[in-house]
Design an enzyme around this catalytic site. Sequence first.
Site, PDB file in Angstrom:
ATOM      1  N   LYS A  28       0.858  -1.199   0.000  1.00 55.62           N
ATOM      2  CA  LYS A  28       0.000   0.000   0.000  1.00 55.62           C
ATOM      3  C   LYS A  28       0.884   1.235   0.000  1.00 55.62           C
ATOM      4  O   LYS A  28       2.102   1.142   0.221  1.00 55.62           O
ATOM      5  CB  LYS A  28      -0.936   0.002   1.209  1.00 55.62           C
ATOM      6  CG  LYS A  28      -0.250   0.236   2.530  1.00 55.62           C
ATOM      7  CD  LYS A  28      -1.214   0.658   3.641  1.00 55.62           C
ATOM      8  CE  LYS A  28      -2.380  -0.252   3.845  1.00 55.62           C
ATOM      9  NZ  LYS A  28      -2.907  -0.222   5.213  1.00 55.62           N
ATOM     10  N   LYS A  86      -7.443  -6.085  -0.508  1.00 55.03           N
ATOM     11  CA  LYS A  86      -8.109  -5.426   0.619  1.00 55.03           C
ATOM     12  C   LYS A  86      -8.949  -4.243   0.114  1.00 55.03           C
ATOM     13  O   LYS A  86      -8.445  -3.380  -0.594  1.00 55.03           O
ATOM     14  CB  LYS A  86      -7.070  -4.938   1.637  1.00 55.03           C
ATOM     15  CG  LYS A  86      -6.379  -6.091   2.365  1.00 55.03           C
ATOM     16  CD  LYS A  86      -5.169  -5.632   3.143  1.00 55.03           C
ATOM     17  CE  LYS A  86      -5.494  -4.606   4.204  1.00 55.03           C
ATOM     18  NZ  LYS A  86      -4.261  -4.158   4.905  1.00 55.03           N
TER      19      LYS A  86
HETATM   20  O1  LIG Z   1      -3.211  -2.973   7.275  1.00 60.29           O
HETATM   21  C1  LIG Z   1      -2.684  -2.428   8.241  1.00 60.29           C
HETATM   22  C2  LIG Z   1      -2.385  -0.997   8.172  1.00 60.29           C
HETATM   23  O2  LIG Z   1      -1.404  -0.756   7.214  1.00 60.29           O
HETATM   24  C3  LIG Z   1      -2.088  -0.425   9.467  1.00 60.29           C
HETATM   25  O3  LIG Z   1      -1.553   0.872   9.340  1.00 60.29           O
HETATM   26  P1  LIG Z   1      -1.252   1.674  10.669  1.00 60.29           P
HETATM   27  O4  LIG Z   1      -0.529   0.733  11.582  1.00 60.29           O
HETATM   28  O5  LIG Z   1      -0.421   2.837  10.273  1.00 60.29           O
HETATM   29  O6  LIG Z   1      -2.590   2.057  11.214  1.00 60.29           O
END
Ligand SMILES: O=C[C@H](O)COP(=O)(O)O
Length: 233
Positions: A28, A86
């Site tokens: 991502k 996702k």
């Molecule tokens: O899928 C999990 C996310 O990437 C979590 O991101 P974060 O830990 O910055 O909220």
Amino acid sequence: MSYMLASVNSLAEALLVEQFEVDIIDLKQPARGALGALAAATVKQIVSHLPSGTLVSATIGDLPMLPAVLAAATLEMAQTGVDYVKIGFFPDGDWPACINALSVAANQGHQLVAVLFADTRPDFGVIALLAAAGFRGVMLDTMDKQLGSLPQIVSAAELAEFVYLSKQAGLLCGLAGSLKLADISELLPLQADYLGFRGGLCHQSCRTAELDTSRIAAIKALLAEPVRSELCG
Ligand SMILES: O=C[C@H](O)COP(=O)(O)O
């Protein structure tokens, strides 16, 4: 036992977390939002460079809740070769219509994971709809990363309910949302299938900063040993 999902934004980051044997590498672009996406071509290139057997997920981006938009983006991302796609379920929009449109990809064998955002107070009744539509999993994450970590936003009872309903529906269950090392001991007893991290793996807990290998190692050490085969299929 819960496995570890690590979100990364490049081939270099993917290869770095692979060295720590994280259980799921999640592709991502955090700079583009909670579920900011990388280009499908980039995702495809990263997948091709990872060892076979590496479990990989990718997000489709913070997209509007429009059935045709979500279905097209999901199919495009599924064709990159990732194991899981996702899809964020943002407030407003016709969720049942979106789920119905996405069931086409699910019925083609693509493994879809719905991401609900705890800070938008989602109705957990959607979990049964997701399972009926052929989704593989569901995550509870956060949309506004400034609000604190998931356990600060959702009570332990609500988290337990989410995990229970997801597992009862036969879905892989993930928890995420600005999780840090200190959150893990509280979350492990819930027995979610995996915990997801981005900010907690980065310098200064800033999710758009570079990965900090000491944080990756510390979080990995607290979580279960990888048994990747259990997450396949
Ligand atoms: O899928 C999990 C996310 O990437 C979590 O991101 P974060 O830990 O910055 O909220």
